[in-house]
Each structure stands twice: as structure tokens, then as C-alpha cells.
Design a protein around this motif. Structure first.
Motif, mmCIF file in Angstrom:
data_model
loop_
_atom_site.group_PDB
_atom_site.id
_atom_site.type_symbol
_atom_site.label_atom_id
_atom_site.label_comp_id
_atom_site.label_asym_id
_atom_site.label_seq_id
_atom_site.Cartn_x
_atom_site.Cartn_y
_atom_site.Cartn_z
ATOM 1 N N SER A 136 6.489 -23.987 3.160
ATOM 2 C CA SER A 136 7.812 -23.900 3.760
ATOM 3 C C SER A 136 8.389 -22.500 3.571
ATOM 4 O O SER A 136 8.352 -21.941 2.469
ATOM 5 N N ASN A 138 11.518 -21.759 3.721
ATOM 6 C CA ASN A 138 12.761 -21.851 2.946
ATOM 7 C C ASN A 138 12.517 -21.736 1.448
ATOM 8 O O ASN A 138 13.347 -21.215 0.711
ATOM 9 N N THR A 209 1.642 -25.087 17.380
ATOM 10 C CA THR A 209 1.735 -23.988 16.415
ATOM 11 C C THR A 209 1.419 -22.659 17.092
ATOM 12 O O THR A 209 1.013 -22.607 18.256
ATOM 13 N N PRO A 423 13.056 -17.233 8.507
ATOM 14 C CA PRO A 423 13.272 -18.684 8.574
ATOM 15 C C PRO A 423 13.941 -19.142 9.861
ATOM 16 O O PRO A 423 13.869 -20.321 10.211
ATOM 17 N N GLN A 427 9.197 -22.234 10.515
ATOM 18 C CA GLN A 427 9.411 -23.289 9.509
ATOM 19 C C GLN A 427 8.416 -23.167 8.366
ATOM 20 O O GLN A 427 8.781 -23.296 7.200
ATOM 21 N N ALA A 428 7.145 -22.968 8.744
ATOM 22 C CA ALA A 428 6.080 -22.965 7.742
ATOM 23 C C ALA A 428 4.926 -22.107 8.233
ATOM 24 O O ALA A 428 4.796 -21.828 9.437
ATOM 25 N N ALA A 469 10.214 -22.721 14.173
ATOM 26 C CA ALA A 469 11.431 -23.441 13.807
ATOM 27 C C ALA A 469 11.749 -24.491 14.863
ATOM 28 O O ALA A 469 11.612 -24.245 16.068
ATOM 29 N N HIS A 472 8.552 -30.375 15.307
ATOM 30 C CA HIS A 472 8.144 -31.435 14.381
ATOM 31 C C HIS A 472 6.628 -31.355 14.173
ATOM 32 O O HIS A 472 5.861 -31.219 15.133
ATOM 33 N N LEU A 476 3.974 -30.968 7.867
ATOM 34 C CA LEU A 476 5.093 -30.635 6.981
ATOM 35 C C LEU A 476 5.529 -31.850 6.185
ATOM 36 O O LEU A 476 5.685 -32.943 6.738
ATOM 37 N N ASP A 478 8.443 -33.425 3.517
ATOM 38 C CA ASP A 478 9.848 -33.235 3.150
ATOM 39 C C ASP A 478 9.980 -32.819 1.687
ATOM 40 O O ASP A 478 9.230 -33.284 0.820
ATOM 41 N N SER A 489 19.177 -19.930 7.328
ATOM 42 C CA SER A 489 18.222 -19.915 8.436
ATOM 43 C C SER A 489 18.823 -19.265 9.665
ATOM 44 O O SER A 489 18.227 -19.256 10.730
#
Length: 596
Positions: A136, A138, A209, A423, A427-428, A469, A472, A476, A478, A489
């Protein structure tokens, strides 16, 4: 008179039976040259392989029978007549995957053929690899790693595939597979020793992706402009090297290297078996006869005092040190250290002591069955060096011929890469490969922290798969909201990321920083990007990665064909052929790799 006549007849008969050079080209059913075909004189140990143009030459006599074998094709046997040119077209044979394969200089009983489990286990060792997962942004906005110019994994995997062996997962180092190939990157035009190239595209195997490419192109230094070299050949002549694909290949490879040396260069030769010793003191590169004679006299036998050999080699290199020159130990071995400092940790401690001497290291692996990749990787990483695996004379010509300058001359050391992701856009992220090259984020600014070396003309390619970003993804997981720190972000910047590089000059100790942002604009893939992504996906498939999105091997072939380009030396065509070999001969992923 009769005696003279008999002598003349006898002489004529002897001449007619003398060995001659037979050559030719081996092709497939589409008349495409086949590289890596084994060509053996039946009933003898005389053998060779076709080069990347499918060509071969071998010394044989009239009446000899040549055997041409290649995985996935029917074996051809040709009885020699008076013709000195013998061209062969091999026909496909999927049943050959379940049969014995004739391999140059190898006892067939030692090979592990796909679908067969009764053969003895291999003694080869590889460092364990835990595949990188998505992180992540973040919680982990930075990704830091050392560059890797090693190419050993690809040539080692090629050997396994050609021999029909199962592939250990830990032998699959994706970054070394990707970096085996040359890419058409522009060279630097400023004061830095390498140019930086970045790009983002849609991921071929996952439309949700994106794939980011970060590439370096090292400056090519002409061989005549390379400083005088002080080289020490450190050669393993222990009993484990006593097979045709080890010491004899080693001798030929180092003769090839020697042929390129100049008068201002010098070479010493250290060997080790039960003990270590100097077989050739420092000798001018122009005295090739003396160097060749020393190489020719080498014989294998005894145990393996690798630690003692390394210490002696560095001692000789220090005694002949050239200030502002190119000082390097070139180690050639199957890596089977079993006397003295033999564990990976002991070897690491030993080589670390030598790192600050200004002497670099090249580690060359040979052979199969007991190839100790883990030890050679440790030596190369900890000893300011690089690592290659030589599976054939063609590979020797590449490593010590075509890429000679890059193999022996470093233009930048301790090269590190740190990527900061935005960010607001990402997201990742997941770094594909480089698992054994990861660094702590704080290591990036620590000039005492060792990292990889970049040689003349070397390219480095790194690939990140990122989740944009707002997308879904099942990849990932949570995590709870952070209580004490909140990363914003919100950003008006269109930058996807910023990539920073640190490197030191070969003789320096203070790093130089370069920084370059990458915009979030998605662009079509060029040929090089397509091919690099094909190699990466193939490596992921071999490792049975959870991130392949169940992409088929047909996608690898499609991408590689689209990215083949000019392919002057045929390496990309060879890759496509290797993938097709596995695709036609495997029915499940378990046939490709050994389970952990």
C-alpha cells in the motif's frame, strides 16, 4: 620400388582417413535456424553445439556418424561421406520429451526429464526467494533496491530447459532473466555514466493494473579507452570440475578472454583444489603464449579450498595493483566450496574484507548437477562484482567476448534506486523480481551500504506493476486506518512517481544523486517494453506466481513475437523457442518447476 609404392599408398590411405572439419546449419521444420542443438560423434565424447545462427563445426572423419539432438525434435543421425558441409533439418517430435536426450558430454542418467521422477536429485543450491507482493502506498510510499546486472539465471534456466530438467523455483530470478537481453536504450549525453528511461503502459496480463518500466543505459567505453587492467584468474581445478562442460569449457572461455588483452594489461593465474597456488605470476597481456600454456596445463582433481583460493587471488591482485586502473579477480567455478570457509555466511564475511581494496570481482559459474548458485550470488553481491553462468561456448563468447568490456570494467558502483509513489495516482505497487536486492529505505542515503555495480554498456531494467487509485483489486487487503499519522491522498500533481538514483564513481566513496519524475500518462508499449514484459511474465509462470492473473503461455509468445525487433544475434528468437518447448511439452505448471 615396391616398398616406395607401398609407403605412398599407406600415406594416401592415412591422409584420406584423417579428421577434417565438417560444418553446416541445423534448421527446424520452418527452415528457421536452431541454436543450442547438440551435435555429437556417435560413440565418442567429441561434441559441439550450434550457435545462435544454427551453425556448427566439428572435427570428424569419413564414416563417422553425427547425432543431432534437440528437445522437442526427432534425433537425426547422419553418416559422413566426403562432403564437408552437412546441413540438417530436424522434425518436431513431442514424444521426445519422454525419451532420453543426448547432451554434449553429459551422462544421460544424471538428467531429470519432464514427466520422469526416478532420477537422482540434483545437488544444486539457490538462495530462497519470497516473491514481492503488492504494498500500500499509504503505509509504504517508498520502494528501495539495488540494481542487478547479473544474467546467470537466464542462461542457467536455458540449460535446464534444453536438458529437459525440472526448474527449481528459487533458480528463477526474474530480474536476471529480463536483464539478460539487450534493449535499444539511448546512451547518456550528460556528465553521468548512465541514462535514465521511464515509461508506463497497461499491464498485458491484467487490464486493471499498469506496468512501469525504469531503465538504465550505461555509457559504452571503447576497449582501447579502458584503463590498464590488472586481472587475476582464480580457477577451480578441484575434482568436481572434472567433466567436459566444466574445466574444458573453462579453458576455452579464458583463452577467448586472453585473446583480447593488450600489452598494458597483465594477468596472473591462481588455482585451487586441495590447496591454492599460483601457476602464472603477473604476465603482460601481450605474452599470450605463456598465458595459453598455463591454461592448457590445468587438470582437475582434489577437494575445493575455495576460501584459501580467494584470499590468495586478492593478495596477488593487491601486489600488482594499478592505481586508477582496472583491478579485478575473475573467479571461475561450479561453486562447490567444501574446504575451509565454505558456508555462505563465511564466504560473505571473507569477501566483505576485500571490498574496500579497490579490487572488483567477476564470478563465472560452470557445469551442472552440483552448481552452487547461492555461493556465487553471495560473492558477486558482497564483493563489488557481477555473476554470469556459462552453459556453452556461445555463452562464453557473449560474456567474455561481445560483452567483455562490461564484464570487466565498472563505470559506476553502489547504484541504488528509490521510487516514491504518488498516493493520488497509485494505491499499491509491486516490484517484479529483485527480491534478493531489496534495501531498507534508509539505506538509500547511506554511502556505506553496498549495492550493485554497472559495467560499460550495461543495461538495467526494472518493472513495477501498480494498481491505480480508485481501482478495486483482489490483490489488496484491508488495513486499519492509522491513528497517529494520516497521509494525504490529495495532490494536484500529474506525476505517477518520482524515481531517485544514487551511485558512486568506481574510485569514489561519496554518492551522487539523480532524480526524475514520471507522469501518469499511459503510453503504448514499444518493442523492448513488450519483450521485457514477456520475459517477466514467463518468469512469473515458472515461479507459479499468484500475480499472473492466469495468463497463458501463448500470451508470453505473442508479446515476445511482437517485441522481437531486429534481433541481430537471435537471442530473442531463442527465448521464444524455449517458451514453445515448455508449452508443447508440459500439461500442468507442476511439470515446469519443482515444488518447495
Amino acid at each position: 620400388m615396391n616398398i616406395i609404392l607401398l609407403l605412398l599408398v599407406s600415406s594416401f590411405l592415412n591422409i584420406s582417413m584423417e579428421a577434417q572439419i565438417v560444418s553446416g546449419t541445423v534448421t527446424d521444420e520452418n527452415n528457421t535456424p536452431l541454436p543450442g542443438v547438440n551435435v555429437v560423434i556417435e560413440g565418442s565424447k567429441t561434441a559441439t553445439q550450434t550457435n545462435f545462427e544454427g551453425k556448427y563445426s566439428i572435427e570428424a572423419e569419413e564414416g563417422d556418424r553425427l547425432v543431432f539432438s534437440y528437445l522437442g525434435y526427432k534425433t537425426a543421425k547422419i553418416k559422413l561421406g566426403k562432403n564437408k558441409v552437412v546441413n540438417v533439418s530436424l522434425k518436431p517430435d513431442t514424444s521426445a520429451l519422454e525419451e532420453s536426450i543426448i547432451v554434449s558430454g553429459v551422462n544421460n542418467s544424471q538428467l531429470r526429464i519432464r514427466g520422469m521422477s526416478s532420477l537422482p536429485p540434483q545437488r544444486e543450491s539457490y538462495n530462497r526467494i519470497e516473491e514481492n507482493t503488492f504494498k500500500s502506498v499509504n503505509t509504504s510510499p517508498l520502494s528501495t533496491f539495488s540494481i542487478d546486472v547479473d544474467k546467470a539465471a537466464y542462461s542457467n534456466l536455458r540449460r535446464m530447459i534444453n536438458n529437459g530438467q525440472k526448474i527449481p523455483k528459487d533458480a528463477v530470478k526474474i530480474e536476471e532473466m529480463v536483464n539478460y537481453f539487450d534493449y535499444d536504450y539511448a546512451e547518456p549525453v550528460d556528465e553521468h555514466p548512465f541514462a535514465i528511461h521511464t515509461k508506463v503502459a497497461e499491464t498485458p496480463w491484467n487490464h486493471e493494473t499498469r506496468l512501469v518500466k525504469i531503465a538504465l543505459q550505461g555509457k559504452t567505453v571503447a576497449l582501447n579507452d579502458v584503463p590498464a587492467s590488472n586481472l587475476v584468474f582464480l580457477l577451480d581445478v578441484s575434482g568436481s570440475m572434472n567433466s567436459p562442460n566444466k574445466l574444458p569449457l573453462l579453458k576455452s572461455a579464458f583463452k577467448l578472454l586472453t585473446s583480447q588483452l593488450r600489452e598494458e594489461d597483465k594477468v596472473a593465474i591462481v588455482v585451487y583444489a586441495g590447496a591454492a597456488g599460483v601457476v602464472l605470476p603477473a604476465t603482460k597481456g601481450s605474452d599470450k603464449k605463456a598465458i595459453f600454456e598455463a591454461i592448457d596445463k590445468l587438470n582437475a582433481g582434489g577437494s575445493t579450498a575455495g576460501g584459501e583460493g580467494i584470499e590468495l587471488a586478492y593478495k596477488i591482485a593487491q601486489e600488482n595493483f594499478i592505481k586508477n586502473g582496472n583491478n579485478r579477480v575473475i573467479l571461475a567455478t561450479d561453486g562447490d566450496f567444501n574446504v575451509g570457509a565454505s558456508s555462505d555466511r563465511a564466504m560473505e564475511d571473507l569477501i566483505k574484507k576485500q571490498r574496500d581494496t579497490g579490487i572488483f570481482l567477476t564470478a563465472l559459474g560452470f557445469g551442472m548437477g552440483n552448481y552452487q548458485d547461492s555461493k556465487l550470488e553471495t560473492l558477486a553481491q558482497k564483493g563489488n562484482g557481477n555473476h554470469a553462468y556459462i552453459d556453452s561456448m556461445q555463452e562464453a563468447k557473449r560474456v567474455l567476448g561481445t560483452e567483455f568490456g562490461g564484464s570487466i570494467y565498472t563505470i559506476a558502483k553502489d547504484v541504488k534506486i528509490q521510487v516514491e509513489f504518488n498516493p493520488a495516482k497509485v494505491q499499491a505497487y509491486r516490484l517484479i523480481g529483485y527480491e534478493n536486492r531489496l534495501l531498507n529505505d534508509e539505506d538509500f542515503n547511506d554511502d556505506k551500504k553496498d549495492a550493485g555495480e554497472l559495467g560499460s554498456g550495461h543495461t538495467v531494467t526494472a518493472l513495477y506493476e501498480i494498481i491505480p487509485a480508485g481501482v478495486h483489486s483482489n490483490y489488496l487487503k484491508d488495513i486499519d486506518d492509522l491513528k497517529y499519522s494520516k497521509r494525504s491522498s490529495k495532490s494536484s500533481s500529474e506525476e505517477l512517481l518520482t524515481v531517485k538514483f544514487r551511485y558512486q564513481k568506481p574510485e569514489g566513496s561519496k554518492s551522487i544523486l539523480i532524480s526524475k519524475p514520471l507522469e501518469a500518462t499511459v503510453e503504448p508499449m514499444d518493442a523492448d517494453f513488450k519483450f521485457a514484459s514477456a520475459v517477466a511474465l514467463f518468469g512469473m509462470q515458472l515461479r507459479e506466481s499468484e500475480f499472473t492473473n492466469k495468463a497463458p503461455q501463448s500470451l508470453v509468445i505473442s508479446l515476445a513475437n511482437a517485441g522481437r525487433g531486429q534481433d541481430r544475434e537471435g537471442y530473442r528468437a531463442e527465448f521464444i523457442r524455449l517458451v514453445k518447448t515448455l508449452s508443447s511439452g508440459s500439461h500442468s505448471s507442476n511439470d515446469l518447476t519443482e515444488m518447495d
